[in-house]
Design a protein around this motif. Structure first.
Motif, PDB file in Angstrom:
ATOM      1  N   ASN A  46      16.967  41.296  64.111  1.00  0.00           N
ATOM      2  CA  ASN A  46      18.259  40.879  64.655  1.00  0.00           C
ATOM      3  C   ASN A  46      19.203  40.233  63.646  1.00  0.00           C
ATOM      4  N   LEU A  47      18.667  39.602  62.612  1.00  0.00           N
ATOM      5  CA  LEU A  47      19.514  38.915  61.634  1.00  0.00           C
ATOM      6  C   LEU A  47      19.454  39.530  60.242  1.00  0.00           C
ATOM      7  N   GLY A  48      18.378  40.224  59.936  1.00  0.00           N
ATOM      8  CA  GLY A  48      18.178  40.762  58.601  1.00  0.00           C
ATOM      9  C   GLY A  48      17.077  40.005  57.888  1.00  0.00           C
ATOM     10  N   PRO A  49      16.805  40.375  56.643  1.00  0.00           N
ATOM     11  CA  PRO A  49      15.721  39.759  55.884  1.00  0.00           C
ATOM     12  C   PRO A  49      15.963  38.270  55.648  1.00  0.00           C
ATOM     13  N   VAL A  50      14.931  37.481  55.827  1.00  0.00           N
ATOM     14  CA  VAL A  50      15.013  36.035  55.600  1.00  0.00           C
ATOM     15  C   VAL A  50      14.943  35.774  54.111  1.00  0.00           C
ATOM     16  N   ASN A  51      15.938  35.059  53.600  1.00  0.00           N
ATOM     17  CA  ASN A  51      15.870  34.681  52.195  1.00  0.00           C
ATOM     18  C   ASN A  51      15.808  33.174  51.997  1.00  0.00           C
ATOM     19  N   PHE A  52      15.825  32.422  53.099  1.00  0.00           N
ATOM     20  CA  PHE A  52      15.647  30.974  53.030  1.00  0.00           C
ATOM     21  C   PHE A  52      14.812  30.547  54.227  1.00  0.00           C
ATOM     22  N   LEU A  53      13.718  29.845  53.964  1.00  0.00           N
ATOM     23  CA  LEU A  53      12.815  29.372  55.014  1.00  0.00           C
ATOM     24  C   LEU A  53      12.716  27.859  54.927  1.00  0.00           C
ATOM     25  N   VAL A  54      12.871  27.214  56.080  1.00  0.00           N
ATOM     26  CA  VAL A  54      12.700  25.772  56.171  1.00  0.00           C
ATOM     27  C   VAL A  54      11.607  25.499  57.200  1.00  0.00           C
ATOM     28  N   ASN A  55      10.579  24.779  56.781  1.00  0.00           N
ATOM     29  CA  ASN A  55       9.497  24.389  57.681  1.00  0.00           C
ATOM     30  C   ASN A  55       9.639  22.909  58.017  1.00  0.00           C
ATOM     31  N   ALA A  56      10.262  22.650  59.169  1.00  0.00           N
ATOM     32  CA  ALA A  56      10.471  21.275  59.617  1.00  0.00           C
ATOM     33  C   ALA A  56       9.697  20.977  60.898  1.00  0.00           C
ATOM     34  N   ALA A  57       8.946  21.950  61.401  1.00  0.00           N
ATOM     35  CA  ALA A  57       8.154  21.725  62.613  1.00  0.00           C
ATOM     36  C   ALA A  57       7.009  20.782  62.278  1.00  0.00           C
ATOM     37  N   GLY A  58       6.811  19.795  63.106  1.00  0.00           N
ATOM     38  CA  GLY A  58       5.723  18.868  62.863  1.00  0.00           C
ATOM     39  C   GLY A  58       5.473  17.982  64.065  1.00  0.00           C
ATOM     40  N   ILE A  59       4.249  17.479  64.140  1.00  0.00           N
ATOM     41  CA  ILE A  59       3.885  16.555  65.212  1.00  0.00           C
ATOM     42  C   ILE A  59       3.100  15.393  64.627  1.00  0.00           C
ATOM     43  N   SER A  60       3.106  14.283  65.341  1.00  0.00           N
ATOM     44  CA  SER A  60       2.330  13.119  64.945  1.00  0.00           C
ATOM     45  C   SER A  60       1.637  12.554  66.174  1.00  0.00           C
ATOM     46  N   ARG A  61       0.377  12.270  66.041  1.00  0.00           N
ATOM     47  CA  ARG A  61      -0.417  11.639  67.096  1.00  0.00           C
ATOM     48  C   ARG A  61      -1.052  10.392  66.491  1.00  0.00           C
TER      49      ARG A  61
END
Length: 180
Positions: free
Chosen positions: A73-88
């Motif tokens: 839908n958007l085209g090839p990804v050329n920038f990836l940001v990994n901000a998903a996270g959890i804390s317990r």
């Protein structure tokens, strides 16, 4: 060539702030979160041309499907940001094993899986950028956060090693460690 950025954990916090900045810089964004409605709201706030996806980064099949859909839908990804996270947060002796596993799967394995999925396109393009969001706790530790610290410390080591693996392919990998 289009500038396409995938922000895992882009519906709130640091991920959302990064998404806003990337939108200002002209990137077409994929905002990815577990909750699709929240991701849609975050994407809508950025204006037109941005899409939202639901994904549990701890599940390889979800990550692969998400990359297929967003690249279609958007085209090839050329920038990836990994901000998903959890804390317990809890003292180790009180921490449930399932809480340990969920933090390691989301904070460390999730970033590994998204990086692996993004690599295919980035290697073909011979360019790309990845930013993994760690934490100062992964560097210095903190009482009551030993598992979280381990997951974010592991992300630092992973990011440094991956950067060395893909540097000759003109792919940059960085880790940031926000905190006090």
């Amino acid at each position: 060539m289009d500038k396409v950025c995938a922000v895992f954990g882009g519906s709130r916090g640091i991920g959302r702030a990064v998404a806003q900045l990337m939108a200002q810089k002209g990137y077409r964004l994929a905002i990815i979160a577990r909750n699709l409605e929240v991701a849609k709201a975050a994407a809508a706030d950025l204006g037109g041309g941005h899409l939202a996806f639901s994904c549990d980064v701890a599940k390889e099949h979800d990550v692969q499907k998400t990359f297929e859909e967003l690249e279609k839908n958007l085209g090839p990804v050329n920038f990836l940001v990994n901000a998903a996270g959890i804390s317990r947060d809890s003292l180790l002796v009180r921490t449930k094993t399932e809480d340990m596993i969920s933090q390691l799967h989301t904070n460390l394995l999730g970033s590994m899986l998204t990086c692996k999925a993004a690599m295919k396109t980035m290697i073909q393009q011979q360019r790309g950028s990845i930013v993994n969001v760690g934490s100062i706790i992964g560097l210095k530790g903190n009482a009551g956060q030993s598992v979280y610290s381990a997951s974010k410390g592991g992300l630092v080591g992973f990011s440094r090693a991956l950067a060395k693996e893909v540097a000759r392919r003109k792919i940059r990998v960085n880790v940031v460690a926000p905190g006090q």
